[in-house]
Design a protein around this motif. Structure first.
Motif, PDB file in Angstrom:
ATOM      1  N   THR A  47       0.889 -15.817  -3.125  1.00  0.00           N
ATOM      2  CA  THR A  47       1.429 -14.487  -2.883  1.00  0.00           C
ATOM      3  C   THR A  47       2.610 -14.588  -1.939  1.00  0.00           C
ATOM      4  O   THR A  47       2.747 -15.536  -1.174  1.00  0.00           O
ATOM      5  N   SER A  48       3.477 -13.581  -1.982  1.00  0.00           N
ATOM      6  CA  SER A  48       4.649 -13.543  -1.106  1.00  0.00           C
ATOM      7  C   SER A  48       4.432 -12.526  -0.004  1.00  0.00           C
ATOM      8  O   SER A  48       3.334 -11.998   0.166  1.00  0.00           O
ATOM      9  N   ASP A  49       5.474 -12.224   0.724  1.00  0.00           N
ATOM     10  CA  ASP A  49       5.408 -11.245   1.815  1.00  0.00           C
ATOM     11  C   ASP A  49       4.301 -11.586   2.790  1.00  0.00           C
ATOM     12  O   ASP A  49       3.480 -10.744   3.164  1.00  0.00           O
ATOM     13  N   CYS A  50       4.255 -12.878   3.199  1.00  0.00           N
ATOM     14  CA  CYS A  50       3.275 -13.342   4.168  1.00  0.00           C
ATOM     15  C   CYS A  50       1.848 -13.077   3.706  1.00  0.00           C
ATOM     16  O   CYS A  50       0.978 -12.721   4.493  1.00  0.00           O
ATOM     17  N   GLY A  51       1.622 -13.198   2.420  1.00  0.00           N
ATOM     18  CA  GLY A  51       0.261 -13.101   1.902  1.00  0.00           C
ATOM     19  C   GLY A  51      -0.140 -11.728   1.435  1.00  0.00           C
ATOM     20  O   GLY A  51      -1.248 -11.547   0.931  1.00  0.00           O
ATOM     21  N   PHE A  52       0.721 -10.740   1.556  1.00  0.00           N
ATOM     22  CA  PHE A  52       0.354  -9.390   1.170  1.00  0.00           C
ATOM     23  C   PHE A  52       0.797  -9.109  -0.260  1.00  0.00           C
ATOM     24  O   PHE A  52       1.979  -9.214  -0.584  1.00  0.00           O
ATOM     25  N   ASN A  53      -0.140  -8.755  -1.105  1.00  0.00           N
ATOM     26  CA  ASN A  53       0.233  -8.384  -2.464  1.00  0.00           C
ATOM     27  C   ASN A  53       0.624  -6.919  -2.499  1.00  0.00           C
ATOM     28  O   ASN A  53       0.590  -6.212  -1.486  1.00  0.00           O
ATOM     29  N   ALA A  54       1.009  -6.439  -3.673  1.00  0.00           N
ATOM     30  CA  ALA A  54       1.540  -5.072  -3.788  1.00  0.00           C
ATOM     31  C   ALA A  54       0.538  -4.024  -3.343  1.00  0.00           C
ATOM     32  O   ALA A  54       0.886  -3.044  -2.679  1.00  0.00           O
ATOM     33  N   THR A  55      -0.737  -4.224  -3.696  1.00  0.00           N
ATOM     34  CA  THR A  55      -1.759  -3.233  -3.329  1.00  0.00           C
ATOM     35  C   THR A  55      -1.938  -3.167  -1.827  1.00  0.00           C
ATOM     36  O   THR A  55      -2.025  -2.081  -1.230  1.00  0.00           O
ATOM     37  N   GLN A  56      -1.988  -4.321  -1.181  1.00  0.00           N
ATOM     38  CA  GLN A  56      -2.153  -4.337   0.269  1.00  0.00           C
ATOM     39  C   GLN A  56      -0.970  -3.699   0.981  1.00  0.00           C
ATOM     40  O   GLN A  56      -1.126  -2.993   1.983  1.00  0.00           O
ATOM     41  N   ILE A  57       0.239  -3.955   0.469  1.00  0.00           N
ATOM     42  CA  ILE A  57       1.427  -3.365   1.072  1.00  0.00           C
ATOM     43  C   ILE A  57       1.372  -1.842   0.968  1.00  0.00           C
ATOM     44  O   ILE A  57       1.704  -1.118   1.906  1.00  0.00           O
ATOM     45  N   LYS A  58       0.952  -1.334  -0.190  1.00  0.00           N
ATOM     46  CA  LYS A  58       0.846   0.121  -0.367  1.00  0.00           C
ATOM     47  C   LYS A  58      -0.182   0.715   0.589  1.00  0.00           C
ATOM     48  O   LYS A  58       0.035   1.756   1.199  1.00  0.00           O
ATOM     49  N   MET A  59      -1.320   0.047   0.713  1.00  0.00           N
ATOM     50  CA  MET A  59      -2.377   0.551   1.599  1.00  0.00           C
ATOM     51  C   MET A  59      -1.912   0.540   3.049  1.00  0.00           C
ATOM     52  O   MET A  59      -2.048   1.535   3.774  1.00  0.00           O
ATOM     53  N   ASN A  60      -1.376  -0.598   3.481  1.00  0.00           N
ATOM     54  CA  ASN A  60      -0.910  -0.688   4.862  1.00  0.00           C
ATOM     55  C   ASN A  60       0.257   0.243   5.129  1.00  0.00           C
ATOM     56  O   ASN A  60       0.379   0.821   6.210  1.00  0.00           O
ATOM     57  N   GLY A  61       1.144   0.366   4.138  1.00  0.00           N
ATOM     58  CA  GLY A  61       2.281   1.260   4.295  1.00  0.00           C
ATOM     59  C   GLY A  61       1.859   2.703   4.448  1.00  0.00           C
ATOM     60  O   GLY A  61       2.395   3.449   5.280  1.00  0.00           O
ATOM     61  N   ALA A  62       0.869   3.125   3.641  1.00  0.00           N
ATOM     62  CA  ALA A  62       0.373   4.496   3.729  1.00  0.00           C
ATOM     63  C   ALA A  62      -0.278   4.750   5.086  1.00  0.00           C
ATOM     64  O   ALA A  62      -0.063   5.795   5.713  1.00  0.00           O
ATOM     65  N   TYR A  63      -1.045   3.773   5.554  1.00  0.00           N
ATOM     66  CA  TYR A  63      -1.718   3.935   6.850  1.00  0.00           C
ATOM     67  C   TYR A  63      -0.711   3.927   7.994  1.00  0.00           C
ATOM     68  O   TYR A  63      -0.801   4.733   8.923  1.00  0.00           O
ATOM     69  N   ALA A  64       0.286   3.008   7.932  1.00  0.00           N
ATOM     70  CA  ALA A  64       1.307   2.962   8.969  1.00  0.00           C
ATOM     71  C   ALA A  64       2.101   4.267   9.003  1.00  0.00           C
ATOM     72  O   ALA A  64       2.428   4.784  10.078  1.00  0.00           O
TER      73      ALA A  64
END
Length: 230
Positions: free
Chosen positions: A47-64
């Motif tokens: 995976t790219s982005d330091c191990g974060f896949n698209a789903t994780q980025i969306k979840m973390n982005g929404a929470y942030a």
């Protein structure tokens, strides 16, 4: 404290996989600055982005985003109502590109190729004022005569590559214009790979300066600015 003073922020790499350290609210060590990647943990193979896949980025982005909104409401003196006019204007602009119908229509790729060729001519390693002035005149002509005739054969909303090309072409025209303007006002050579054949010497006045591009009353303006003292 970013709640009392707005400052330009360019975060550098931290440890933990090159990402800032965050607390349980996704806020970094900089008060009021949130980061959707987290502490750079959770690295996964492939995976790219330091191990974060698209789903994780969306979840973390929404929470942030949620935490940042709560922070603003609790700490900042911000307006409670938002003027959505600029967003609506931009929405109407991009959709008008998709649905436009005119006589003597020109496809987006035809205009884009002209801009690309013109940019290659003036944005080579060695540049000169005459070429830049001619390029600016031609870009003005494209904006006035050809851009209003740019139409998409495909007017669908979904998976419309030609619509994307039309949007990108308008942006490419703007960027090419301000690049030519910025190069024109920088009358010097010898700084790394920067060359102006009509100004072969280094100009010391540019030692701590940069070019700044602004949109003022619809006019693209480029000025020479000085870096603030450190």
């Amino acid at each position: 404290d970013l709640t009392t003073e707005i400052v330009e922020c360019i975060p550098e790499l931290f440890d933990k996989g090159g990402q800032p350290i965050v607390d349980e609210f996704m806020m970094t060590e900089v008060q009021g600055l949130f980061d959707l990647h987290g502490a750079g943990s959770g690295v996964q193979a492939g995976t790219s982005d330091c191990g974060f896949n698209a789903t994780q980025i969306k979840m973390n982005g929404a929470y942030a985003g949620h935490c940042a909104t709560q922070y603003i409401l609790e700490h900042g003196d911000y307006p409670t109502e938002i003027d959505w006019t600029p967003a609506l204007d931009e929405y109407m602009r991009v959709h008008e590109l998709r649905t436009r119908t005119v006589d003597d229509a020109i496809r987006p790729h035809a205009i884009r190729e002209k801009i690309q060729k013109l940019t290659m001519d003036f944005y080579n390693i060695s540049r000169n004022g005459e070429t830049l002035q001619n390029a600016l005149a031609e870009l003005d002509r494209i904006r006035e005569e050809e851009l209003p005739k740019m139409c998409c054969v495909d007017q669908e909303i979904n998976c419309n590559r030609e619509w994307r090309d039309a949007i990108e072409t308008t942006a490419m025209l703007d960027l090419s214009y301000i690049s030519a303007q910025a190069t024109l006002i920088r009358e010097e050579s010898g700084r790394h790979m920067y060359r102006r054949s009509d100004f072969p010497e280094v100009d010391p006045s540019w030692d701590w300066c940069y070019t700044l591009c602004r949109l003022v009353d619809g006019d693209r303006q480029v000025t020479k600015e000085t870096y603030p003292s450190l």
